[in-house]
Design a protein around this motif. Sequence first.
Motif, PDB file in Angstrom:
ATOM      1  N   GLY A  18      16.787  19.321   2.263  1.00 40.44           N
ATOM      2  CA  GLY A  18      15.502  19.858   1.793  1.00 40.44           C
ATOM      3  C   GLY A  18      14.728  20.539   2.896  1.00 40.44           C
ATOM      4  N   GLY A  19      15.437  21.284   3.774  1.00 40.40           N
ATOM      5  CA  GLY A  19      14.761  22.082   4.803  1.00 40.40           C
ATOM      6  C   GLY A  19      14.468  23.474   4.255  1.00 40.40           C
ATOM      7  N   LEU A  20      14.337  24.431   5.179  1.00 38.55           N
ATOM      8  CA  LEU A  20      14.045  25.824   4.774  1.00 38.55           C
ATOM      9  C   LEU A  20      15.083  26.325   3.769  1.00 38.55           C
ATOM     10  CD1 LEU A  20      12.752  28.811   5.777  1.00 38.55           C
ATOM     11  CD2 LEU A  20      15.054  28.929   6.676  1.00 38.55           C
ATOM     12  N   SER A  21      16.374  26.166   4.091  1.00 38.26           N
ATOM     13  CA  SER A  21      17.421  26.720   3.216  1.00 38.26           C
ATOM     14  C   SER A  21      17.409  26.041   1.856  1.00 38.26           C
ATOM     15  CB  SER A  21      18.808  26.534   3.825  1.00 38.26           C
ATOM     16  OG  SER A  21      18.900  27.149   5.048  1.00 38.26           O
ATOM     17  N   GLY A  22      17.294  24.718   1.861  1.00 31.10           N
ATOM     18  CA  GLY A  22      17.348  23.976   0.591  1.00 31.10           C
ATOM     19  C   GLY A  22      16.216  24.391  -0.335  1.00 31.10           C
ATOM     20  N   CYS A  23      15.002  24.485   0.212  1.00 34.20           N
ATOM     21  CA  CYS A  23      13.851  24.831  -0.638  1.00 34.20           C
ATOM     22  C   CYS A  23      13.956  26.270  -1.128  1.00 34.20           C
ATOM     23  CB  CYS A  23      12.539  24.642   0.138  1.00 34.20           C
ATOM     24  SG  CYS A  23      12.229  22.926   0.540  1.00 34.20           S
ATOM     25  N   ALA A  24      14.338  27.196  -0.216  1.00 35.59           N
ATOM     26  CA  ALA A  24      14.410  28.602  -0.628  1.00 35.59           C
ATOM     27  C   ALA A  24      15.557  28.813  -1.623  1.00 35.59           C
ATOM     28  CB  ALA A  24      14.578  29.497   0.602  1.00 35.59           C
ATOM     29  N   THR A  25      16.635  28.050  -1.479  1.00 33.27           N
ATOM     30  CA  THR A  25      17.741  28.162  -2.437  1.00 33.27           C
ATOM     31  C   THR A  25      17.300  27.659  -3.815  1.00 33.27           C
ATOM     32  OG1 THR A  25      19.321  27.774  -0.680  1.00 33.27           O
ATOM     33  CG2 THR A  25      20.144  27.497  -2.891  1.00 33.27           C
ATOM     34  N   ALA A  26      16.608  26.542  -3.820  1.00 31.96           N
ATOM     35  CA  ALA A  26      16.152  25.983  -5.108  1.00 31.96           C
ATOM     36  C   ALA A  26      15.273  27.000  -5.828  1.00 31.96           C
ATOM     37  CB  ALA A  26      15.381  24.684  -4.873  1.00 31.96           C
TER      38      ALA A  26
END
Length: 460
Positions: A18-26
């Motif tokens: 749930g870092g930058l990539s996880g949140c932006a992917t979601a």
Amino acid sequence: MAEVISNAEEVDVLIVGGGLSGCATAAAIAAGGAGRKVVILEARAGKNPRFNGELIHPTGADVLAERGFLGPLHEAGGADVSGFACVREVGRPATLLPYREIAGSRPHGFAIDHHDLVDTLRREVLRRPGVELRSGERVVSVVRDQERVIGVTTASGTVLAKLVIGCDGRHSKLRTLFGMEERATLLSFTAAALLADCELPHPGFGHIFLGAWGPILAYPINNKDARTCIDLPADMDRGTEAVIARIRSGYLPFLPPSVKSSLLRALDAGEIELAANYSIRTEECTVPGAALLGDACGCSHPLTATGMTVALTDTRLLGEALAGIDLRSREQVDRALEQYQTRRYRYVRAREVLADALYEVFRGVDDGARAIREGIFRYWGSSAGSRARSMALLSGHESRLPAFLREYLTVVGMSTSSVLRGEVNEPSLGGRMRSLYGLGKKSLEKRSVVARGVREGTIR
Ligand SMILES: Cc1cc2nc3c(=O)[nH]c(=O)nc-3n(C[C@H](O)[C@H](O)[C@H](O)COP(=O)(O)OP(=O)(O)OC[C@H]3O[C@@H](n4cnc5c(N)ncnc54)[C@H](O)[C@@H]3O)c2cc1C
């Protein structure tokens, strides 16, 4: 196992990390199909104690804006960044590389304290319908249906999904569980410090100060403070006292007074954070039913601030590939993943090569690199067009490897004439020969990287 699976919860998309990539992917996946249920599993219950990236190029800021994140990030205190100011030697004027010189690019990048970045993204992504974030859920294994990844397991149990996405950072557990190979090299490490109330010589610009063992980066993170990231040798004692002593003796002399006094305050208070700098390269980022994204696919030295812009571009590419497809169709999902993988590596290769080349040149490790450093400053001084072409590569606006090679060889040409005129390195005949040999070797290395890209099909 069959019982575990039959009782398990099933969602549409599972994002691990749930870092930058996880949140932006979601956010990208939720935007690509109404009613999709997206669950993010984040290992940590609290803040990530590790220092992480903060400076995002305009291409990355574009993605944040598209997803509706940029406004809230500004409200959270982040600062626009206008480009870079490179200082070859203390006391000499900086070479300014403004983003606004890149035709068609957003004129500003963005920087913010990494914890504020992640907190804001997490808060904002939870406003998207269908997105859920579960903290304290460390993924320990993946569930497969023959070759296909169909879910993951944490201490709380198993969750199945039509698609699993690993956004779990550079030491990705999922990369190992998917059986993907990597080439990892420890390059150096960063000591980061807050420069409280620090006015940088060129307000609004990221600064690169050269002359010490490794480059020193300093950039604004809000409207009054800046951050500095100091590049230190990988093999030195990493105890806080040893690091502070090394910065005092080997780095402070290369900083202008305003930065030096702020850094001194941080050093006196013992307030530095350390992080290792790796180069990690992968050749693939998808398997049936699953993909990796962001640092989980690899990373470069942070000097060029590549990581988050690449990660955000990954989220854009994956979101585009998955937009409108039926996630229940394994065939459609796998075709989309294949498309994502091809486009991703086409984008990322030029950035990886550029990051390696600039780090080598800014460190000035050998005669060839020092000669190129001379050439690059001459090149940037020659016209706004040359600065814009370099910045387009640095910011991710231009991602074609041949464009990188063209720039590199032009700089090598300028470096060669500096060497022949005796303006760089040892002006003796032997010294010039060593420099010319170094320049030739470096251009051959870069040509062979591009040739390999052509063979692999990652060159457009
Ligand atoms: C010193 C340093 C300076 C940097 N500076 C810059 C910069 O200025 N600009 C830039 O663009 N980039 C920079 N970077 C790179 C940048 O930090 C990364 O590109 C970015 O953080 C990648 O985001 P990510 O979400 O992919 O990975 P991460 O930020 O590492 O997030 C991964 C998340 O996954 C979670 N996780 C890990 N394992 C599991 C698991 N098994 N189960 C569930 N969750 C898990 C972690 O807790 C974490 O929240 C820097 C990096 C370093 C080390």
